[in-house]
Design a protein around this motif. Structure first.
Motif, PDB file in Angstrom:
ATOM      1  N   LYS A 275      73.339 145.902 -19.742  1.00  0.00           N
ATOM      2  CA  LYS A 275      72.596 145.807 -19.054  1.00  0.00           C
ATOM      3  C   LYS A 275      72.697 144.460 -18.506  1.00  0.00           C
ATOM      4  O   LYS A 275      72.087 143.263 -19.499  1.00  0.00           O
ATOM      5  CB  LYS A 275      71.873 146.331 -20.408  1.00  0.00           C
ATOM      6  CG  LYS A 275      70.113 146.158 -19.996  1.00  0.00           C
ATOM      7  CD  LYS A 275      69.644 147.240 -20.471  1.00  0.00           C
ATOM      8  CE  LYS A 275      69.657 149.025 -20.370  1.00  0.00           C
ATOM      9  NZ  LYS A 275      68.417 149.635 -20.232  1.00  0.00           N
TER      10      LYS A 275
ATOM     11  N   SER B 193      67.394 143.614 -32.539  1.00  0.00           N
ATOM     12  CA  SER B 193      67.807 144.715 -31.943  1.00  0.00           C
ATOM     13  C   SER B 193      69.583 144.818 -32.722  1.00  0.00           C
ATOM     14  O   SER B 193      69.709 145.767 -33.147  1.00  0.00           O
ATOM     15  CB  SER B 193      67.312 145.054 -30.753  1.00  0.00           C
ATOM     16  OG  SER B 193      67.987 144.584 -29.938  1.00  0.00           O
TER      17      SER B 193
ATOM     18  N   ILE C  50      64.145 146.272 -26.484  1.00  0.00           N
ATOM     19  CA  ILE C  50      63.988 145.491 -24.974  1.00  0.00           C
ATOM     20  C   ILE C  50      62.187 145.511 -24.663  1.00  0.00           C
ATOM     21  O   ILE C  50      61.395 144.920 -24.032  1.00  0.00           O
ATOM     22  CB  ILE C  50      64.976 146.308 -23.906  1.00  0.00           C
ATOM     23  CG1 ILE C  50      66.038 145.978 -24.336  1.00  0.00           C
ATOM     24  CG2 ILE C  50      64.178 146.025 -22.764  1.00  0.00           C
ATOM     25  CD1 ILE C  50      66.797 147.015 -23.638  1.00  0.00           C
TER      26      ILE C  50
ATOM     27  N   HIS D  61      60.113 150.913 -31.583  1.00  0.00           N
ATOM     28  CA  HIS D  61      60.554 150.871 -29.885  1.00  0.00           C
ATOM     29  C   HIS D  61      59.962 150.251 -29.095  1.00  0.00           C
ATOM     30  O   HIS D  61      59.763 150.400 -27.518  1.00  0.00           O
ATOM     31  CB  HIS D  61      61.554 152.485 -29.413  1.00  0.00           C
ATOM     32  CG  HIS D  61      62.371 152.709 -28.803  1.00  0.00           C
ATOM     33  ND1 HIS D  61      61.920 152.852 -27.709  1.00  0.00           N
ATOM     34  CD2 HIS D  61      63.379 152.368 -29.062  1.00  0.00           C
ATOM     35  CE1 HIS D  61      63.091 152.769 -26.482  1.00  0.00           C
ATOM     36  NE2 HIS D  61      64.676 152.779 -27.841  1.00  0.00           N
TER      37      HIS D  61
ATOM     38  N   MET E 247      68.852 154.412 -27.334  1.00  0.00           N
ATOM     39  CA  MET E 247      68.658 153.402 -26.573  1.00  0.00           C
ATOM     40  C   MET E 247      67.708 152.343 -26.363  1.00  0.00           C
ATOM     41  O   MET E 247      66.799 152.633 -26.736  1.00  0.00           O
ATOM     42  CB  MET E 247      69.124 153.824 -25.370  1.00  0.00           C
ATOM     43  CG  MET E 247      70.399 154.878 -25.366  1.00  0.00           C
ATOM     44  SD  MET E 247      71.187 154.731 -23.507  1.00  0.00           S
ATOM     45  CE  MET E 247      69.577 155.225 -23.095  1.00  0.00           C
ATOM     46  N   ASP E 248      68.130 151.317 -26.391  1.00  0.00           N
ATOM     47  CA  ASP E 248      66.959 150.103 -25.884  1.00  0.00           C
ATOM     48  C   ASP E 248      66.119 150.147 -27.250  1.00  0.00           C
ATOM     49  O   ASP E 248      64.537 150.173 -26.631  1.00  0.00           O
ATOM     50  CB  ASP E 248      66.860 150.881 -24.827  1.00  0.00           C
ATOM     51  CG  ASP E 248      66.996 150.778 -23.360  1.00  0.00           C
ATOM     52  OD1 ASP E 248      67.928 150.148 -23.359  1.00  0.00           O
ATOM     53  OD2 ASP E 248      66.625 151.300 -22.246  1.00  0.00           O
TER      54      ASP E 248
ATOM     55  N   ASN F 216      66.246 157.804 -22.482  1.00  0.00           N
ATOM     56  CA  ASN F 216      66.696 156.733 -23.515  1.00  0.00           C
ATOM     57  C   ASN F 216      67.450 157.335 -24.905  1.00  0.00           C
ATOM     58  O   ASN F 216      67.676 156.938 -25.560  1.00  0.00           O
ATOM     59  CB  ASN F 216      65.385 155.441 -24.105  1.00  0.00           C
ATOM     60  CG  ASN F 216      65.157 155.222 -23.523  1.00  0.00           C
ATOM     61  OD1 ASN F 216      66.331 154.175 -22.269  1.00  0.00           O
ATOM     62  ND2 ASN F 216      63.744 154.373 -23.198  1.00  0.00           N
TER      63      ASN F 216
END
Length: 614
Positions: A42, A65, A167, A144, A163-164, A151
């Motif tokens: 990413k 994370s 971020i 999150h 995911m993610d 996601n």
């Protein structure tokens, strides 16, 4: 969007084809050449990469994370920054990247793209996997903030992977969910009311977004839709969602209750954690007991209706209505010609008591609602050894809000961990107050001292006294410098470096390298030996006819010699010429001069030499 992506990151990650694009980043298939495995890469947008606040938070959150290790979470392997040339400005830009686990499969967004609901059991299974991931992350202090179909990955084996993580946290300050462009961070259809209002978020914000996801899986559409993100965000804050069963009639009432509780406007009325919501979710499809209240108790604003509790309240019987009194009737009881029955009198007394009790209850409720409540007091909790996420969760657990103060250098506390708070731990403050928290930026910077011309031992002592470590010692030939004298350091003297950094020192070897000087002029040899190599020169001359005069014929040493040595050079000297006479001697040759100028006795001219051959 990334304007120009490099082909290799950190010298090991090859960047392949583009497989996804979002508002914040692009995702590529990659290959880890060191571990020989496929990865997902990413790359963050260039405009976000230019924000120093974002970069600092991104580094800290990416580290947090990366520590998450759960089967329901897409693993983060590595993170870093790569310098690229911006095609817009031509300047070098540090482009942040994250190396993640590559997951084969498709996202839930792909599953819902045609607006068709999924079977109830499948919807519950997907959300169950999301809640497992959230339960693990929330325990680690990570929120999150962007749970949405895009996601969540579904593998061919039926596994759910979120995911993610981290971020979205990295993009926002602790006190708001707005970017510098004043746009709400998160996807509008899955935004919690507190995110839409720009307030602090916590684990219950993730549960609201999960409720939106569950609603869409069950019905094929999100709970709120509109012409713009602003219109949708307004609905999240003000409007009550429909029950899923009003759209899909096969949805059980227990599942309706789970969805509406997770979508409560007031976060205090939602599930307190992912484990509680997961327990209710599974119970709703297995015939178990659900703790969520009936859907009838939720008011227009999405909270619990006044007077209701989390369990259904027993209805209060309505007051008995009485006929209006006749204006001409006396207020004193009249003596009837026919006596009332005792039963009628009892019913009248009960009706009167019901009215009195109803009025009293209404009075108490009105006074309770209008009287200003006394603000409860709470103590600031101990936040030692917590990072930003852990400290936020701990503060919000007791009803306090965290304000991030300036990072402060600290020699013994790891970067990113708690240092101090204002007010300090143990202080009693009003619930809802702000607490300013300072985190460590790591050891402070120190200046590398100048240890040139000191001995290695003294230089090491000076560097260690300044808070630095000597990691390596190398040697160099240095004319005029005695063995073990420090020549330089790396980093060089005067540089600002983090405390505890490693320093390499370069010391003199005590030797110099003398070249072969034969056939060089005396002037050239003198410059090399005396000026360049700082050696002592001794010169002798030798007559020779084989070498041009003034050139070096030989030298006492060459190659490695100790500093301060004496080198003896032999310089060629022209030999004297040998003169051979070719003229006949004059007649006067051999006559002894007479100082008086007169002939003396016995000084006759000699006879010509006899020829022995005659």
């Amino acid at each position: 969007m990334v304007d120009r992506a490099p082909q290799m990151l950190a010298g090991r990650y090859e960047i392949g084809e583009l497989i996804g694009r979002g508002g914040m980043a692009e995702v590529h298939i990659g290959y880890d050449t060191r571990l020989s495995r496929r990865v997902a890469i990413k790359l963050l947008r260039e405009d976000l990469a230019r924000d120093p606040v974002f970069l600092a938070r991104f580094r800290r959150e990416a580290q947090s994370s990366a520590a998450l290790n759960n089967a329901a979470i897409v693993a983060v392997y590595d993170t870093g920054e790569e310098e690229v040339i911006s095609p817009r400005s031509g300047e070098k830009v540090a482009l942040p990247y994250i190396i993640m686990e590559y997951v084969e499969g498709h996202t839930v967004r792909d599953l819902l793209k045609d607006g068709t609901a999924v079977p109830i059991n499948e919807a519950v299974e997907i959300v169950d996997g999301v809640l497992i991931a959230l339960e693990y992350a929330h325990r680690a202090g990570i929120v999150h903030r962007d749970i949405k179909p895009g996601n969540i990955m579904l593998t061919p084996q039926g596994e759910v992977k979120v995911m993610d993580f981290g971020i979205a946290r990295a993009m926002a300050d602790s006190q708001a969910t707005m970017t510098q462009a004043n746009a709400v961070v998160g996807t509008a259809q899955y935004l919690s009311p507190e995110q839409a209002r720009g307030e602090v978020v916590d684990v219950r914000s993730d549960l609201y977004s999960t409720g939106c996801l569950l609603f869409e899986l069950l019905t094929g559409q999100p709970p709120f839709t509109g012409d713009s993100a602003v219109a949708i965000a307004y609905q999240h804050v003000r409007e009550t969602p429909r029950t899923p069963s009003s759209i899909a009639s096969d949805i059980p009432e227990a599942l309706d209750r789970v969805v509406l509780k997770s979508l409560a406007k007031d976060r205090d009325q939602r599930y307190t954690d992912a484990a509680q919501m997961r327990k209710d979710l599974l119970a709703s499809v297995r015939g178990g007991t659900v703790s969520a209240p009936s859907t009838a108790v939720w008011g227009v604003a999405g909270g619990i209706a006044p007077g209701a509790t989390t369990a259904m309240a027993s209805p209060v019987p309505p007051p008995t209505q009485t006929m209006p009194r006749d204006p001409g009737t006396s207020t004193q009881p009249a003596i009837a010609t026919q006596q009332r029955s005792s039963k009628g009198w009892l019913w009248g007394l009960l009706a009167f008591l019901v009215v009195v009790l109803s009025v009293a209850a209404a009075y108490l409720i009105m006074n309770r609602d209008t009287a200003p409540p006394e603000t409860p007091k709470v103590e600031v909790p101990v936040l030692t050894d917590m990072n930003q996420n852990g400290a936020r969760v701990a503060l919000e657990a007791v009803g306090l809000s965290m304000v991030i103060g300036d990072d402060v250098p600290h020699d013994s506390i790891e970067a990113g961990l708690f240092v101090s708070s204002e007010p300090p731990a143990g202080t009693s403050v009003d619930k809802g107050s702000d607490v300013t928290v300072h985190f460590s930026s790591g050891p402070g910077e120190v200046e590398v001292p100048d240890v040139t011309d000191q001995t290695q031992e003294r230089a090491r002592e000076a560097l260690e006294a300044a808070g630095l470590k000597v990691s390596n010692v190398s040697t160099e030939d240095a004319p005029g410098k005695q063995k073990d004298v420090v020549l330089s350091t790396d980093p060089k003297a005067g540089s600002k470096v983090p405390k505890d950094s490693s320093v390499t020192i370069v010391v003199a070897s005590g030797f110099v390298n003398v070249p072969d000087l034969k056939n060089k002029t005396l002037e050239e040899a003198t410059k090399i030996l005396q000026e360049d190599l700082k050696l002592t020169l001794r010169i002798t001359e030798q007559e020779t006819g084989d070498v041009d005069p003034g050139l070096v014929m030989s030298q006492s040493d060459s190659g490695k010699v100790e500093v301060g040595s004496t080198i003896e050079l032999v310089i060629s000297k022209e030999a004297p010429a040998i003169i051979i006479p070719t003229e006949t001697p004059s007649p006067t040759d051999g006559i002894t001069p007479n100082p008086t100028g007169t002939p003396s006795e016995g000084n006759e001219l000699p006879s010509p030499p006899k020829d022995d051959n005659n």
